[in-house]
Design an enzyme around this catalytic site. Structure first.
Site, mmCIF file in Angstrom:
data_model
loop_
_atom_site.group_PDB
_atom_site.id
_atom_site.type_symbol
_atom_site.label_atom_id
_atom_site.label_comp_id
_atom_site.label_asym_id
_atom_site.label_seq_id
_atom_site.Cartn_x
_atom_site.Cartn_y
_atom_site.Cartn_z
ATOM 1 N N GLU A 161 10.988 -6.134 -0.762
ATOM 2 C CA GLU A 161 10.195 -6.677 0.348
ATOM 3 C C GLU A 161 8.951 -5.809 0.556
ATOM 4 O O GLU A 161 8.835 -5.088 1.559
ATOM 5 C CB GLU A 161 11.038 -6.714 1.629
ATOM 6 C CG GLU A 161 12.068 -7.812 1.677
ATOM 7 C CD GLU A 161 11.463 -9.201 1.823
ATOM 8 O OE1 GLU A 161 11.157 -9.626 2.938
ATOM 9 O OE2 GLU A 161 11.262 -9.878 0.794
ATOM 10 N N HIS A 220 14.505 -18.939 0.568
ATOM 11 C CA HIS A 220 15.187 -17.758 1.096
ATOM 12 C C HIS A 220 16.698 -17.947 0.985
ATOM 13 O O HIS A 220 17.282 -18.806 1.626
ATOM 14 C CB HIS A 220 14.767 -17.546 2.557
ATOM 15 C CG HIS A 220 15.472 -16.413 3.222
ATOM 16 N ND1 HIS A 220 15.724 -16.386 4.571
ATOM 17 C CD2 HIS A 220 15.990 -15.264 2.724
ATOM 18 C CE1 HIS A 220 16.371 -15.264 4.872
ATOM 19 N NE2 HIS A 220 16.543 -14.583 3.783
ATOM 20 N N ASP A 228 13.262 -8.223 -15.460
ATOM 21 C CA ASP A 228 13.034 -7.003 -14.689
ATOM 22 C C ASP A 228 12.097 -6.105 -15.483
ATOM 23 O O ASP A 228 11.644 -6.474 -16.578
ATOM 24 C CB ASP A 228 14.351 -6.306 -14.332
ATOM 25 C CG ASP A 228 14.264 -5.616 -12.962
ATOM 26 O OD1 ASP A 228 13.320 -4.818 -12.771
ATOM 27 O OD2 ASP A 228 15.126 -5.867 -12.097
ATOM 28 N N VAL A 251 12.093 -9.662 -5.792
ATOM 29 C CA VAL A 251 11.858 -8.213 -5.880
ATOM 30 C C VAL A 251 11.812 -7.622 -4.463
ATOM 31 O O VAL A 251 12.039 -8.312 -3.484
ATOM 32 C CB VAL A 251 10.567 -7.891 -6.675
ATOM 33 C CG1 VAL A 251 10.689 -8.389 -8.110
ATOM 34 C CG2 VAL A 251 9.334 -8.520 -6.012
ATOM 35 N N LYS A 272 5.221 -7.590 -4.704
ATOM 36 C CA LYS A 272 5.259 -9.045 -4.861
ATOM 37 C C LYS A 272 3.930 -9.566 -5.432
ATOM 38 O O LYS A 272 3.923 -10.483 -6.263
ATOM 39 C CB LYS A 272 5.589 -9.720 -3.526
ATOM 40 C CG LYS A 272 7.050 -9.481 -3.093
ATOM 41 C CD LYS A 272 7.411 -10.278 -1.856
ATOM 42 C CE LYS A 272 8.809 -9.955 -1.346
ATOM 43 N NZ LYS A 272 9.906 -10.434 -2.184
#
Length: 738
Positions: free
Chosen positions: A416, A464, A357, A414, A421
């Site tokens: 949306e 997903h 992160d 991360v 991204k």
């Protein structure tokens, strides 16, 4: 010692034959025609051998047996369909005789005159437990891996080889019904408490204890074959039964809404079977089993939840010419709840994880999520302290992308947001080794668009996950336009390693599952706007077979996320892409009422502090003029929910998003619980027939809007009398090769 392919038989000095079931080339023992032939021969041989005083049957594998084999289940349906076409008058009789074979074999074992003991060393389910119940003694290991169950109801059938009769004569009727109508797994100690096993011992004492039962004079007679036998609780005609049986069908209906013929058949088998002699009771069970096997529900559920799920789990869609990847290290970027949970399931599969992160505080918080999941599992007895510590030792928090330099696979989890991204993709690819795969856990953003930020789009794929990751068994693997076979193979190897079921779909907004879920929720918006009482909306959905009502589901997903999706759809596709009334409803909930869903304890439901239960927000009724409940047809509500989802699934096939009907069916059930008794969204259409479905769509379109209009594919299928499994045959390549 006789020679068998699937068993070894060794008789010791005390005259006890140890029968070890160990099928070559299989990770788990299963019942096949050959296994039944050999077991029948073993019963004959041990009876004929005067040196044999008794028999212990156990497994040579880490599990005992999972029950019947796929091929045997498939052959039953194939034989019935062939017989029905050739000779409809005798088809049911032939099926009756076929399903009675296992019942007859186990009864032969039970009445052979020599004592048999089942030594249960691991998972013992379905037909394997029914065989064990026919043995005169049962000893189970106390290992945590022992799971004892009759889970057939979960795939549309029920225990049809004596299970309903023996369990109900060993345990009290209420416990027997609870076990069989839910398909729940029992630990060895719980099975002993229910009188289903006689002893629970340490794993290394399993065979000695089983042999000791025979040496101790175990009678080779089942309790129900003894004169004067009474079922626990006294059978059907007792004061206790007078309380149980009138309530049992009502309780079952509350749980299943009458959608599962197999569950109701269990009640009938037990109620009728306990009133007659044992052999007659077995015939009653055999009759109901034959009847249930002929239902659309049984066929569809077995196909999707047993056969297709196993085939997809074993890599049915994996490119065969790509070598298997042994994943040593996986990177997860984004240590929020989703990313942290992905890291946890990866570490639980024995794979080292780098959890990245923006700073160490955020990365450490992600690991703390894993610590919470470990603590919960230890508390529930699913993990030991040592196992929990081993999982956590595999998760390394980091704020340095350079730590990904030796990862086989990196999963981005991360926000949306395309820009966020994009930054992550570029940062990861700076350090990612040659040939490593980059996967995005996006839930809605098209993969092809995201892959434009990648220097190697052939190694870019979507994986997903569904929340909560540790509980949801499905993953959606999304192919971008340039995704290569190697990326697909690695993604599927990873999904197999973490023991989840994959579906592979082509790229589109919302992919497969979310497109169907959004249609489900959108239909509930329409109903609210029409003035259907909110409680009727939720109850009708559950009566249709959905596990959660659409308003409750929207609260779980988050209503503010629904608003973001609506706005993103307008931004990308224009105003006409959405219903403005939906935008008005959702924006009012979020912006005017401040109701975001479960996450802020207020959405379509109110969420008071525990232990109080959630309840529908009373003010929701004031949004639109309310219809009287008696003016609303519940059956139409049920049809609207199932049809709108099935139509969306059909559109994904027509658009080439889903190419294998198995994946639409399994994805719809595992992804959001689409009425499992139907076998999934496409099986729902196949089950009623394309023509009937098209007629239903056209009827609904007249009253409830053009989104119910059938697609050109469905009209074509209706005209030709086709099914999805016929037109898009998932086994076509295998048949050509054969």
């Amino acid at each position: 010692m006789n020679t068998y392919k699937n068993f070894t038989v060794r008789t010791d000095a005390d005259g006890i034959a140890l029968v070890t079931w160990d099928m070559p080339g299989k990770s788990m023992n299963v019942f096949t025609e050959e296994v039944m032939d050999e077991l029948n021969a073993i019963v004959d041989a041990t009876v004929a051998d005067t040196a044999v005083k008794g028999v212990v049957i156990t497994s040579g594998k880490s599990t005992f047996s999972g029950g019947a084999d796929l091929s045997m289940i498939k052959s039953m349906f194939t034989l019935y369909q062939q017989e029905k076409a050739a000779n409809p008058q005798t088809a049911a009789q032939k099926l009756f005789d076929l399903v009675g074979r296992m019942t007859g074999l186990f009864r032969k074992l039970e009445t052979c005159g020599k004592p048999w003991v089942s030594a249960i060393n691991g998972t013992c389910m379905g037909g394997a437990l029914e065989m064990s119940l026919a043995c005169h003694g049962r000893v189970a290991s106390n290992a945590k891996s022992v799971k004892i169950a009759l889970p057939e109801v979960k795939v549309g059938i029920f225990p049809g080889a004596g299970g309903t009769q023996r369990v109900a004569r060993l345990a009290d009727a209420q416990s027997a019904l609870q076990m069989m109508t839910t398909g729940q797994s029992l630990s060895a100690s719980r099975a002993k408490a229910m009188n289903l096993v006689h002893q629970v011992v340490e794993p290394d004492q399993l065979i000695p204890a089983a042999k000791q039962m025979i040496k101790g004079g175990l009678k080779p007679v089942a309790p129900w074959d003894e004169k004067g036998f009474k079922a626990p609780g006294g059978g059907i005609w007792t004061p206790a039964s007078a309380q149980l049986w009138p309530a049992a069908p009502a309780i079952l209906r509350r749980e299943t809404a009458g959608n599962y013929p197999g569950a109701l058949a269990i009640l009938k088998c037990v109620y009728e079977g306990l009133q007659v002699p044992f052999d007659t009771a077995l015939k009653i069970e055999q009759r109901y089993f034959t009847q249930v096997l002929q239902t659309t529900e049984a066929f569809s559920m077995i196909r999707s939840l047993f056969i297709s799920m196993q085939e997809l789990g074993k890599g049915a869609r994996r490119p065969a010419d790509v070598p298997k990847t042994e994943l040593k290290k996986v990177g997860v970027v984004g240590a929020g709840f989703m990313g942290a949970s992905i890291a946890y399931v990866t570490a639980a599969a024995g794979i080292d994880v780098i959890l990245i992160d923006r700073d160490m505080d955020a990365a450490n918080k992600g690991k703390a999520t894993g610590e919470g999941l470990v603590k919960e599992s230890i508390g529930k007895g699913r993990l030991t302290q040592e196992e929990g510590a081993a999982i956590l030792s595999r998760i390394t928090p980091s704020a340095d992308y350079a730590d990904l330099k030796d990862a086989n696979l990196v999963i981005e989890a991360v926000f949306e947001d395309r820009e966020v991204k994009k930054d992550v993709i570029e940062a990861v690819e700076e350090v990612l080794p040659e040939g490593a795969i980059f996967a995005s856990n996006t839930s809605t953003l098209p993969i092809t668009g995201l892959a434009k930020n990648s220097k190697r789009p052939e190694n870019f794929i979507g994986i997903h996950f569904f929340s909560p990751v540790e509980k949801m068994m499905l993953t959606e693997v999304i192919l971008g336009e340039e995704t290569a076979d190697k990326a697909l193979a690695v993604a599927l190897d990873y999904v197999a390693a973490i023991k989840k079921t994959p579906i592979v779909v082509n790229d589109t907004r919302g992919f497969f599952v979310n497109r169907c879920v959004l249609r489900y929720m959108a239909e509930s918006y329409d109903m609210l706007i029409e003035g259907v009482p909110p409680a009727m909306i939720e109850n009708a959905a559950k009566m249709a077979g959905m596990p959660v009502g659409p308003l409750a589901l929207n609260d779980e997903v988050a209503i503010d996320l629904s608003l973001k999706i609506l706005r993103a759809t307008v931004a990308d596709l224009g105003e006409k892409a959405i219903d403005p009334r939906h935008m008005e409803l959702v924006s009012r909930m979020v912006e005017k009422e401040g109701r975001f869903g479960r996450k802020n304890s207020k959405g379509f439901y109110d969420y008071p502090p525990k232990p109080a239960k959630k309840f529908l927000w009373p003010e929701l009724k004031s949004f639109y003029p309310q219809k009287k409940a008696e003016d609303v047809d519940v059956n139409t509500l049920k049809q609207r929910f199932l049809v709108t989802i099935a139509l969306e699934a059909a559109r994904t096939v027509e658009e080439g998003i889903v190419t294998d009907p198995r994946e639409a069916d399994v994805g719809s059930i595992l992804g959001f619980g689409f009425a499992p008794y139907t076998g999934g969204a496409l099986s729902y259409i196949d089950g009623m027939g394309a023509k009937k479905f098209v007629d239903l769509c056209e009827t609904l379109a007249i009253s409830y809007g053009p989104h119910f209009k059938p697609t050109s594919l469905l009209k074509d299928m209706a005209a030709k009398g086709e099914t999805f499994y016929g037109r898009f045959d998932p086994y076509a390549k295998e048949k050509e090769a054969a």
